[in-house]
Design an enzyme around this catalytic site. Sequence first.
Site, mmCIF file in Angstrom:
data_model
loop_
_atom_site.group_PDB
_atom_site.id
_atom_site.type_symbol
_atom_site.label_atom_id
_atom_site.label_comp_id
_atom_site.label_asym_id
_atom_site.label_seq_id
_atom_site.Cartn_x
_atom_site.Cartn_y
_atom_site.Cartn_z
ATOM 1 N N ASP A 480 1.412 -3.917 7.951
ATOM 2 C CA ASP A 480 0.958 -3.614 9.322
ATOM 3 C C ASP A 480 1.457 -4.621 10.431
ATOM 4 O O ASP A 480 0.357 -4.657 11.414
ATOM 5 C CB ASP A 480 -0.624 -3.546 9.225
ATOM 6 C CG ASP A 480 -1.083 -2.329 8.242
ATOM 7 O OD1 ASP A 480 -0.401 -1.642 7.826
ATOM 8 O OD2 ASP A 480 -2.244 -2.370 7.668
ATOM 9 N N HIS A 481 2.572 -5.071 10.457
ATOM 10 C CA HIS A 481 3.030 -6.052 11.400
ATOM 11 C C HIS A 481 4.071 -5.418 12.038
ATOM 12 O O HIS A 481 5.233 -5.637 11.633
ATOM 13 C CB HIS A 481 3.384 -7.202 10.916
ATOM 14 C CG HIS A 481 2.336 -8.001 10.008
ATOM 15 N ND1 HIS A 481 2.606 -8.891 8.916
ATOM 16 C CD2 HIS A 481 1.043 -8.085 10.443
ATOM 17 C CE1 HIS A 481 1.268 -9.311 8.399
ATOM 18 N NE2 HIS A 481 0.342 -8.828 9.283
ATOM 19 N N ILE A 482 3.977 -4.569 12.711
ATOM 20 C CA ILE A 482 5.094 -3.570 13.659
ATOM 21 C C ILE A 482 5.728 -4.286 14.599
ATOM 22 O O ILE A 482 5.394 -4.738 15.563
ATOM 23 C CB ILE A 482 4.361 -2.199 14.129
ATOM 24 C CG1 ILE A 482 3.182 -1.617 13.052
ATOM 25 C CG2 ILE A 482 5.179 -1.064 14.481
ATOM 26 C CD1 ILE A 482 2.285 -0.631 13.477
#
Lengths: 547, 179
Positions: A480-482
């Site tokens: 979830d680290h875009i």
Amino acid sequence: MVNETKYDVVVVGTGVVGCLIAEQALDAGLSVLMLEAGPKVDRQTIVENFRNLPPSLRHHWDAPFPPPPWAPVLETRTPGEENAYLDLTGPNATAYQQGYVRYAGGATWHWAGICWRMTPEDLKLKSLYGVGRDWAFDYETLEPYYARAEYALGVCGPTDAALQWPPKTPRSRPYPMGPLPLGPGEQRFTDVMAPLGLQNLPAPQARNSGVSYDGRPACCGNNNCFPVCPIAAKYDAATALPRIEAKGGKLLTNAVAYRIEADDRHKIQAVHYYDPHRTSHRVTGRAFVIACNGIETPKLLLLSKDDRHPNGIANSSDQVGRNMMDQPKLKATVEMSEPLWTGVGPVQGSSILNTSQGDFRSEYAGAMFRMENMARGSIGAAEALKKGLYGRALDQEIRRLSACTGLLVVEHEPLPSSINRLTLSDKKDWLGLNRPRIYYDVGDYVRRSAEQYTIPTLKKMAAALGATKFDLNPEFLHSDHIMGGCIMGKDPSDSVVDVDCRSHDHENLFLPGGAAMTTGGSGNSTITMAALALKAADAIVAQFKTA
Amino acid sequence: MRISRSTSPRIGRRELLLGMSSLSALFCVQATRAATLSGGALRSGVVHQKFMSVSSLLVPHKLNETIGIRTADAMIATVPDFPEHLEQLASFIEAKKPADVEELMEALPDVSLKNAAQSIIESWYTGAVQGASTISVISYEEALMFKVTSDVMTIPSYAISGPNGWTADAPPLSQLPIF
């Protein structure tokens, strides 16, 4: 079509990046409008949503945030539901099932609060190791912004330099607060890993340690940082929004930006948005900040194509939507004869980072290891009940499984790759807007790391913990680290934004945040996004002063 | 399958209906016919008393009667054949007078009754009732699964101490809390 007042700065997105820039602009005397696709929801509603979930869904971080139809996100409550918004393809599509929130406050509602800075070496992958790209500036340029970001978010961290990250790298300011204590699980993990040369560091984290900070209370170890901190001890942008409004910032919720309008001279003039009745509105401004995360930002730029910008806004380089990154994650469940006792303190409070650095990065990815610190009572109970136990045997087995199991996690640093690309799907959402389509392949750099380095390391860690069971999920998952979709660089022909996250193509368009990151490193991305936001804010304010 | 979803961000208190059989989600609020969740005073009927009596043998801990009434109502509403199984369990216990849950489970004559007993145990531990097509969430912090580790482990979202009030100390694994 309704016209609104002209603002100095129009900010699309109300997460950490949008809020930091909005507040800096307001403090400089500029007028600010913020657009948020989703609703404004109070904390207690989200907390109650979480508690009211069936036990099996309480580890689905999206579940307490049901989106309205006009602001869809990836959801995972029922099988197959994850395909209803993000249109994912490629060999590692599962590793891009990104979770984020389209509420006022954005994904800061359920971020872990972890604030690892990138290292000087992380910004020079090409020149040091011959892979990826170099950033357009060095660590010394970024450092003051890291320090400002740590004070803006309220980051606690160790005072002992030997426990700080990056190692042996000067800090211009100490952390605003000292470290949080470790619970029994993370302390034991730290002690057991040390002889292996794996230094488990207390994490710098945007949680108030021992004292209140910025109007928020001290962390009380509620062990629910994700999906939501019930007491606002962790920074989330929802706590910044009332202050922004008090300073005169205007917040429009349930306003889905769908088009950025440029004039003949490539200057951005307006943003168009839909309200929940599908009525279109147009807002005008002098500077525009698109900060609606690493997926929605490139999507909006691509949606905004017109005759003069046939590839979309800010996309003369054809790099918008390319280089999509995240840290591909592997998880292993371990069972031990001795108790670990996770679930005391925040859900993440420490990590091993020295595994992310070294000359091996010319061959394969560095990585961050950690042990999750979530309370495992509900997991232990589900397993024990599945065995058909009852009476004292049931209680003993729940206690054993809760205390003597753990989850080891490794997150690999990604490389920017043009094939990992966000485009517009031919599938539409509720408003009729193209959904994001993303091709994702973690790449051989990460696969080699998993095979040669990280999986063997996970096994060593499990053995050192005295694991009697080691269950590795071999599939790469998302962190979830875009990052990457509006990549930063000096050369306008192969990058989207300059050193201040300003579009190379449009002088009054800023695209700060994860999308601008040139490489990802192994650590969580938020503090780097926040530092870039403050750097962009300075540039915006300076631009107004010289205009 | 159509998506049926409220535009409200609030998930309905305690009662969730999950469509688990198709690609789409059915996720909406449903009032059960027992209508016990409105926050009004709960009154215990004969079935509820029977449920508590059976539960007290199945789960050798202090049981909250309000939760018991709500659990029984959810089971009546959503678990097939529950009233019959409860009646049979109560009759069996009355006739055989087993000393504890271990003796009862050993003695139960058929699988369906054992499963019914197990589902009652499960509801007390998880705070939820698994129906034929629904999951009814009855309680969160009172779920017994949290009590088993309450001497050290946090109930997520509830603080166990205070600001920086926790340490790396942990009690022995063998020391089960009394609850």
